[in-house]
Design an enzyme around this catalytic site. Structure first.
Site, PDB file in Angstrom:
ATOM      1  N   LYS A 123       1.456  -2.767   8.955  1.00 54.41           N
ATOM      2  CA  LYS A 123       2.665  -1.946   8.956  1.00 54.41           C
ATOM      3  C   LYS A 123       3.831  -2.777   9.487  1.00 54.41           C
ATOM      4  O   LYS A 123       3.718  -3.386  10.553  1.00 54.41           O
ATOM      5  CB  LYS A 123       2.446  -0.728   9.854  1.00 54.41           C
ATOM      6  CG  LYS A 123       3.636   0.185   9.999  1.00 54.41           C
ATOM      7  CD  LYS A 123       3.281   1.355  10.905  1.00 54.41           C
ATOM      8  CE  LYS A 123       4.415   2.312  11.094  1.00 54.41           C
ATOM      9  NZ  LYS A 123       4.014   3.475  11.917  1.00 54.41           N
ATOM     10  N   GLY A 163       9.837   6.229   5.675  1.00 53.87           N
ATOM     11  CA  GLY A 163      11.173   6.148   6.244  1.00 53.87           C
ATOM     12  C   GLY A 163      11.356   5.020   7.241  1.00 53.87           C
ATOM     13  O   GLY A 163      12.442   4.465   7.369  1.00 53.87           O
ATOM     14  N   MET A 164      10.285   4.654   7.947  1.00 52.31           N
ATOM     15  CA  MET A 164      10.396   3.629   8.989  1.00 52.31           C
ATOM     16  C   MET A 164      10.016   2.235   8.504  1.00 52.31           C
ATOM     17  O   MET A 164      10.405   1.255   9.108  1.00 52.31           O
ATOM     18  CB  MET A 164       9.483   3.986  10.160  1.00 52.31           C
ATOM     19  CG  MET A 164       9.864   5.253  10.866  1.00 52.31           C
ATOM     20  SD  MET A 164      11.235   5.048  11.971  1.00 52.31           S
ATOM     21  CE  MET A 164      10.527   4.001  13.199  1.00 52.31           C
ATOM     22  N   GLY A 165       9.202   2.146   7.454  1.00 57.76           N
ATOM     23  CA  GLY A 165       8.772   0.824   7.047  1.00 57.76           C
ATOM     24  C   GLY A 165       7.836   0.829   5.870  1.00 57.76           C
ATOM     25  O   GLY A 165       7.780   1.793   5.105  1.00 57.76           O
ATOM     26  N   VAL A 219       3.754  -0.505   4.425  1.00 52.16           N
ATOM     27  CA  VAL A 219       2.388  -0.879   4.793  1.00 52.16           C
ATOM     28  C   VAL A 219       1.839  -1.752   3.676  1.00 52.16           C
ATOM     29  O   VAL A 219       1.889  -1.381   2.498  1.00 52.16           O
ATOM     30  CB  VAL A 219       1.500   0.356   5.016  1.00 52.16           C
ATOM     31  CG1 VAL A 219       0.076  -0.073   5.382  1.00 52.16           C
ATOM     32  CG2 VAL A 219       2.079   1.255   6.102  1.00 52.16           C
ATOM     33  N   ASP A 265       1.068  13.921  14.579  1.00 50.06           N
ATOM     34  CA  ASP A 265       1.454  13.883  13.163  1.00 50.06           C
ATOM     35  C   ASP A 265       0.200  13.877  12.288  1.00 50.06           C
ATOM     36  O   ASP A 265       0.137  13.176  11.293  1.00 50.06           O
ATOM     37  CB  ASP A 265       2.324  12.651  12.877  1.00 50.06           C
ATOM     38  CG  ASP A 265       3.047  12.752  11.530  1.00 50.06           C
ATOM     39  OD1 ASP A 265       3.273  13.882  11.043  1.00 50.06           O
ATOM     40  OD2 ASP A 265       3.372  11.699  10.952  1.00 50.06           O
ATOM     41  N   LEU A 286       0.820  -1.209   0.000  1.00 49.34           N
ATOM     42  CA  LEU A 286       0.000   0.000   0.000  1.00 49.34           C
ATOM     43  C   LEU A 286       0.857   1.264   0.000  1.00 49.34           C
ATOM     44  O   LEU A 286       0.465   2.283  -0.549  1.00 49.34           O
ATOM     45  CB  LEU A 286      -0.928   0.019   1.224  1.00 49.34           C
ATOM     46  CG  LEU A 286      -2.009  -1.047   1.256  1.00 49.34           C
ATOM     47  CD1 LEU A 286      -2.728  -1.040   2.604  1.00 49.34           C
ATOM     48  CD2 LEU A 286      -3.013  -0.816   0.126  1.00 49.34           C
ATOM     49  N   GLY A 287       2.013   1.208   0.660  1.00 47.52           N
ATOM     50  CA  GLY A 287       2.866   2.386   0.724  1.00 47.52           C
ATOM     51  C   GLY A 287       4.118   2.107   1.521  1.00 47.52           C
ATOM     52  O   GLY A 287       4.253   1.067   2.167  1.00 47.52           O
TER      53      GLY A 287
END
Length: 161
Positions: free
Chosen positions: A46, A26-28, A30, A140, A22-23
């Site tokens: 995620k 920077g951290m991982g 999904v 965020d 899905l996307g």
């Protein structure tokens, strides 16, 4: 838009079978996923990038993200389905919201009509009220973290809550 799984990517994470990407950030990444056994409800799963330093501090922060998502029970947020901060690659799963992010919708279609903006604002205000009622501060909230689902906006990503 759902993309194919990256080459060489494991097809299972925790109890979930990965269906597509899905996307990524920077951290991982999904993924769209479904339980490998049992009911077939879709989830957004995620995962953490494998090249990150997954020290104890990182895992504590990831546990906090899972706890924040679990604490918020709202029709205006994507509900937590499960998570494991102790896994080799930590993961968390939330309900899958079929719809674009607010950022994608505006990039594709331009400014939203005033009635839509009013309804969106009302939904986001309710989401924030539900979060604050359980002492969660999102920190965020941005158009990329608001999904436009069939039953209204849903806030996602409690990573820095």
């Amino acid at each position: 838009m759902i993309q194919p799984l990256p080459p060489g990517r494991a097809r299972l994470t925790g109890p979930y079978q990965l269906l597509g990407l899905l996307g990524a950030g920077g951290m991982g990444e999904v993924f769209l996923a479904r339980p490998a056994a049992g009911p077939s409800a879709l989830v957004a799963l995620k995962t953490v990038r494998p090249d990150l330093d997954l020290d104890d501090g990182f895992r504590v922060r990831f546990r906090r993200e899972i706890a924040a998502a679990e604490a918020v029970r709202s029709p205006h947020t994507a509900a937590l389905v499960g998570g494991d901060a102790s896994a080799r690659l930590p993961w968390l799963a939330t309900e899958y919201v079929p719809g674009p992010s607010l950022a994608e919708a505006v990039a594709r279609g331009g400014p939203l009509p005033e009635p839509v903006v009013r309804a969106l604002g009302a939904g986001l205000a309710l989401a924030l009220a539900d979060m604050h009622a359980v002492r969660v501060l999102h920190r965020d909230l941005k158009p990329g973290n608001v999904l436009l689902g069939p039953d209204g906006p849903k806030v996602i990503d409690f990573g820095i809550a």
